[in-house]
Design a protein around this motif. Structure first.
Motif, mmCIF file in Angstrom:
data_model
loop_
_atom_site.group_PDB
_atom_site.id
_atom_site.type_symbol
_atom_site.label_atom_id
_atom_site.label_comp_id
_atom_site.label_asym_id
_atom_site.label_seq_id
_atom_site.Cartn_x
_atom_site.Cartn_y
_atom_site.Cartn_z
ATOM 1 N N ARG A 3 -31.535 -3.413 17.875
ATOM 2 C CA ARG A 3 -31.731 -4.855 17.748
ATOM 3 C C ARG A 3 -30.988 -5.562 18.871
ATOM 4 N N VAL A 4 -31.576 -6.603 19.377
ATOM 5 C CA VAL A 4 -30.950 -7.390 20.427
ATOM 6 C C VAL A 4 -29.866 -8.270 19.802
ATOM 7 N N VAL A 5 -28.726 -8.344 20.438
ATOM 8 C CA VAL A 5 -27.675 -9.248 20.013
ATOM 9 C C VAL A 5 -27.944 -10.582 20.687
ATOM 10 N N SER A 6 -28.117 -11.611 19.902
ATOM 11 C CA SER A 6 -28.430 -12.918 20.477
ATOM 12 C C SER A 6 -27.180 -13.551 21.077
ATOM 13 N N GLY A 7 -27.413 -14.349 22.095
ATOM 14 C CA GLY A 7 -26.316 -15.108 22.691
ATOM 15 C C GLY A 7 -25.658 -16.009 21.671
ATOM 16 N N GLU A 8 -26.444 -16.525 20.736
ATOM 17 C CA GLU A 8 -25.899 -17.404 19.693
ATOM 18 C C GLU A 8 -24.896 -16.651 18.825
ATOM 19 N N ILE A 10 -23.007 -14.066 19.734
ATOM 20 C CA ILE A 10 -21.798 -13.874 20.540
ATOM 21 C C ILE A 10 -21.004 -15.174 20.590
ATOM 22 N N VAL A 11 -21.678 -16.276 20.860
ATOM 23 C CA VAL A 11 -21.004 -17.576 20.939
ATOM 24 C C VAL A 11 -20.380 -17.936 19.593
ATOM 25 N N ALA A 12 -21.100 -17.724 18.502
ATOM 26 C CA ALA A 12 -20.568 -18.050 17.174
ATOM 27 C C ALA A 12 -19.284 -17.271 16.898
ATOM 28 N N GLU A 13 -19.259 -15.998 17.248
ATOM 29 C CA GLU A 13 -18.046 -15.202 17.057
ATOM 30 C C GLU A 13 -16.926 -15.713 17.956
ATOM 31 N N ALA A 14 -17.238 -16.025 19.205
ATOM 32 C CA ALA A 14 -16.220 -16.536 20.134
ATOM 33 C C ALA A 14 -15.628 -17.846 19.635
ATOM 34 N N MET A 15 -16.440 -18.682 19.033
ATOM 35 C CA MET A 15 -15.968 -19.981 18.532
ATOM 36 C C MET A 15 -14.912 -19.814 17.438
ATOM 37 N N THR A 16 -14.957 -18.715 16.708
ATOM 38 C CA THR A 16 -13.958 -18.498 15.662
ATOM 39 C C THR A 16 -12.570 -18.241 16.254
ATOM 40 N N TRP A 17 -12.501 -17.991 17.547
ATOM 41 C CA TRP A 17 -11.240 -17.737 18.234
ATOM 42 C C TRP A 17 -10.632 -19.009 18.836
ATOM 43 N N LEU A 18 -11.342 -20.121 18.814
ATOM 44 C CA LEU A 18 -10.811 -21.365 19.396
ATOM 45 C C LEU A 18 -9.444 -21.683 18.810
ATOM 46 N N GLY A 19 -8.534 -22.079 19.680
ATOM 47 C CA GLY A 19 -7.188 -22.434 19.256
ATOM 48 C C GLY A 19 -6.231 -21.271 19.145
ATOM 49 N N THR A 20 -6.711 -20.040 19.273
ATOM 50 C CA THR A 20 -5.810 -18.881 19.242
ATOM 51 C C THR A 20 -4.872 -18.977 20.446
ATOM 52 N N PRO A 21 -3.561 -18.904 20.226
ATOM 53 C CA PRO A 21 -2.617 -19.030 21.350
ATOM 54 C C PRO A 21 -2.787 -17.915 22.375
ATOM 55 N N TYR A 22 -2.437 -18.227 23.614
ATOM 56 C CA TYR A 22 -2.470 -17.210 24.664
ATOM 57 C C TYR A 22 -1.296 -16.255 24.475
ATOM 58 N N ARG A 23 -1.579 -14.958 24.454
ATOM 59 C CA ARG A 23 -0.564 -13.913 24.387
ATOM 60 C C ARG A 23 -1.050 -12.747 25.237
ATOM 61 N N HIS A 24 -0.279 -12.409 26.268
ATOM 62 C CA HIS A 24 -0.634 -11.283 27.135
ATOM 63 C C HIS A 24 -0.830 -10.030 26.285
ATOM 64 N N GLN A 25 -1.933 -9.344 26.466
ATOM 65 C CA GLN A 25 -2.356 -8.128 25.776
ATOM 66 C C GLN A 25 -2.651 -8.344 24.290
ATOM 67 N N GLY A 26 -2.612 -9.571 23.808
ATOM 68 C CA GLY A 26 -2.932 -9.822 22.410
ATOM 69 C C GLY A 26 -4.420 -9.750 22.163
ATOM 70 N N ARG A 27 -4.796 -9.466 20.913
ATOM 71 C CA ARG A 27 -6.212 -9.495 20.547
ATOM 72 C C ARG A 27 -6.399 -9.733 19.057
ATOM 73 N N ARG A 28 -5.580 -10.665 18.526
ATOM 74 C CA ARG A 28 -5.673 -11.017 17.114
ATOM 75 C C ARG A 28 -6.012 -12.482 16.972
ATOM 76 N N ARG A 29 -7.162 -12.741 16.393
ATOM 77 C CA ARG A 29 -7.636 -14.113 16.188
ATOM 78 C C ARG A 29 -6.590 -14.899 15.400
ATOM 79 N N GLY A 30 -6.287 -16.085 15.882
ATOM 80 C CA GLY A 30 -5.336 -16.959 15.225
ATOM 81 C C GLY A 30 -3.886 -16.629 15.514
ATOM 82 N N VAL A 31 -3.608 -15.440 16.025
ATOM 83 C CA VAL A 31 -2.242 -14.998 16.308
ATOM 84 C C VAL A 31 -1.966 -15.059 17.803
ATOM 85 N N GLY A 32 -2.846 -14.459 18.620
ATOM 86 C CA GLY A 32 -2.672 -14.499 20.062
ATOM 87 C C GLY A 32 -3.588 -13.532 20.772
ATOM 88 N N CYS A 33 -4.065 -13.942 21.942
ATOM 89 C CA CYS A 33 -4.905 -13.084 22.770
ATOM 90 C C CYS A 33 -4.859 -13.555 24.208
#
Length: 146
Positions: A3-8, A10-33
């Motif tokens: 199945r094709v992954v729609s751009g929508e 990908i964007v919807a998932e990325a939007m859930t990360w808005l406001g996550t603080p910048y943290r070098h090497q982080g990858r936890r939504r809401g915590v830091g990335c």
């Protein structure tokens, strides 16, 4: 069945990360990335797991390492597109100078905006203006789901 992954999606998932603080090497939504952590987090949210781990990296890894590891890894897992065909949900890689490897990544929200984790800021929207466009190292479509 593939199945094709729609751009929508990908964007919807990325939007859930808005406001996550910048943290070098982080990858936890809401915590830091950082920018790579954002991409890996979106990938994990859509596909359930990332295809490979980057290992530890210093803030100056692109200048100190050699090769173009971010670009090479992206080519292993995503389909490269012409730069002029950037669309919502595409992964964009940037290099600060033509002689340096790609070091920053973002997800396109269309031709003129992107979402990314930028040092000194939280995950945010930015214009994809000429300052960024002239630094594009590659544009990629995320892979299809199996």
């Amino acid at each position: 069945m593939t199945r094709v992954v729609s751009g929508e999606r990908i964007v919807a998932e990325a939007m859930t990360w808005l406001g996550t603080p910048y943290r070098h090497q982080g990858r936890r939504r809401g915590v830091g990335c950082d920018c790579l952590g954002l991409i890996m987090g979106v990938w994990d949210g859509v596909y359930g797991a990332v295809p490979e781990q980057p290992g530890a990296y210093a803030a100056d890894w692109a200048e100190a390492g050699g090769g173009d590891p971010l670009l090479e890894a992206t080519r292993r897992h995503c389909r490269e597109k012409p730069v002029g065909e950037v669309a919502a949900g595409d992964l964009i890689l940037f290099r600060w100078r033509p002689d340096l490897p790609a070091k920053h990544c973002a997800i396109a929200l269309g031709e003129s905006r992107m979402i990314h984790a930028y040092e000194g800021h939280a995950v945010l929207f930015s214009p994809l203006g000429s300052h960024w466009k002239r630094r594009i190292a590659g544009v990629f479509a995320f892979p299809e789901l199996n």
